[in-house]
Design a protein around this motif. Structure first.
Motif, short mmCIF file in Angstrom:
data_model
loop_
_atom_site.label_atom_id
_atom_site.label_comp_id
_atom_site.label_asym_id
_atom_site.label_seq_id
_atom_site.Cartn_x
_atom_site.Cartn_y
_atom_site.Cartn_z
N LEU A 114 -5.85 -1.13 4.22
CA LEU A 114 -5.14 -2.24 4.57
C LEU A 114 -5.78 -3.68 5.12
CD1 LEU A 114 -2.72 -0.13 7.10
CD2 LEU A 114 -2.24 -1.06 4.65
N PHE A 117 -2.55 5.24 5.03
CA PHE A 117 -2.84 4.00 3.99
C PHE A 117 -4.40 3.72 4.11
CE2 PHE A 117 1.34 3.29 6.18
CZ PHE A 117 2.06 3.49 5.07
N ARG A 142 6.04 3.63 0.48
CA ARG A 142 5.20 2.35 0.16
C ARG A 142 5.38 1.36 1.38
NH1 ARG A 142 2.48 1.58 -4.30
NH2 ARG A 142 1.32 -0.29 -4.34
N SER A 159 0.78 -1.30 -0.09
CA SER A 159 -0.06 0.01 0.13
C SER A 159 0.89 1.20 0.00
CB SER A 159 -0.81 -0.07 1.14
OG SER A 159 -1.74 1.02 1.41
N ASN A 199 1.66 5.16 0.49
CA ASN A 199 1.24 6.27 1.44
C ASN A 199 0.49 7.36 0.55
OD1 ASN A 199 0.92 8.61 3.28
ND2 ASN A 199 2.94 9.16 3.01
#
Length: 278
Positions: free
Chosen positions: A201, A198, A177, A169, A171
């Protein structure tokens, strides 16, 4: 102040903002909660309601009428809660809308926060009730701050965040990342952007650890998860959010902001997370 205590931990909670002011490991003599210091950041773990962050241009509209919040994250961070139940394992605090909240946010509500201690795990549950005869839009989030380092002799860079699942994921607010389960904490991680955020998640929790002592925070069910600190500050905030601040200019009614929850009249919205010492 209200204290929840067992053989392992003590949790202290105050009426002001319904904040946790201490989560103390009795055996290892470690204070996990940030104590607040105006040199860096004077808050501890505010509740973000009825907005997470801020409106980009500070003003917003409801049915064509303009309103403005006095502070970022709404007014609950400065609210005085009332205790409606307490024993040595559970405390329930309540905040009701009033003339001051209605000036900033034209909706009647009841916000109830329940703290329940089970062994080394503190479960925190929030219930928001719409007390209007019409729909109520809002955002909601948490902003708990934890000491980093936990103990004298440690450095900020001795710590890391460990997620329950492998992640991939980016930012939302920068180039970083998250790949895999681990984020090693460094000061450069928060430079030049002081927030990592993020979306979606997979992890149900994140662990803050130095490899010896660990604190686990439940994030299951939250669309956004943010990590924030300030320059050279000895704390880190781990923030599950329903909704987010305006990252860019937007020109929509409050109810149409991304992530806004629309609660039907007379209905309640419930969400929770936990903090657990391992």
């Amino acid at each position: 102040m209200y204290s929840l205590v067992n053989d392992s931990v003590r949790v202290d909670i105050q009426n002001h903002a319904a904040e946790i002011i201490s989560f103390y490991d009795l055996k290892n003599e470690i204070e996990y909660m940030w104590q607040g210091d105006s040199k860096f950041w004077g808050n501890r773990n505010p509740i973000l309601f009825p907005i997470v962050g801020s409106i980009y241009n500070k003003e917003y509209t409801i049915d064509g009428k303009t309103y403005k919040f006095d502070t970022n994250h709404g007014f609950t961070r400065n609210a005085e809660f009332n205790c409606i139940y307490q024993d040595d394992k559970k405390v329930v605090l309540e905040f009701l809308s009033n003339d001051e909240t209605l000036r900033q946010y034209p909706f009647k509500f009841k916000l109830t926060v329940t703290y329940e201690l089970k062994n080394k795990k503190l479960l925190i549950t929030y219930e928001i009730k719409n007390e209007n005869e019409f729909e109520m839009p809002f955002s909601f989030g948490l902003h708990p701050a934890f000491n980093v380092p936990f103990s004298k002799g440690d450095n900020f860079s001795d710590y890391m965040l460990e997620f329950s699942n492998n992640e991939d994921s980016k930012n939302i607010l920068g180039d970083f990342r998250l790949e895999g389960k681990i984020i090693k904490l460094t000061r450069n991680l928060f430079n030049p952007v002081d927030t990592l955020c993020f979306e979606w998640l997979k992890s149900s929790y994140v662990k803050l650890t130095n490899g010896i002592n660990s604190l686990k925070i439940g994030i299951n069910g939250y669309r956004w998860f943010a990590i924030w600190t300030k320059k050279d500050a000895p704390f880190i905030c781990l923030e599950p959010w329903h909704g987010h601040t305006d990252f860019n200019y937007t020109d929509v009614e409050f109810k149409n902001r991304e992530g806004t929850i629309i609660l039907e009249k007379g209905k309640s919205f419930t969400t929770s997370y936990y903090i657990e010492i391992e």
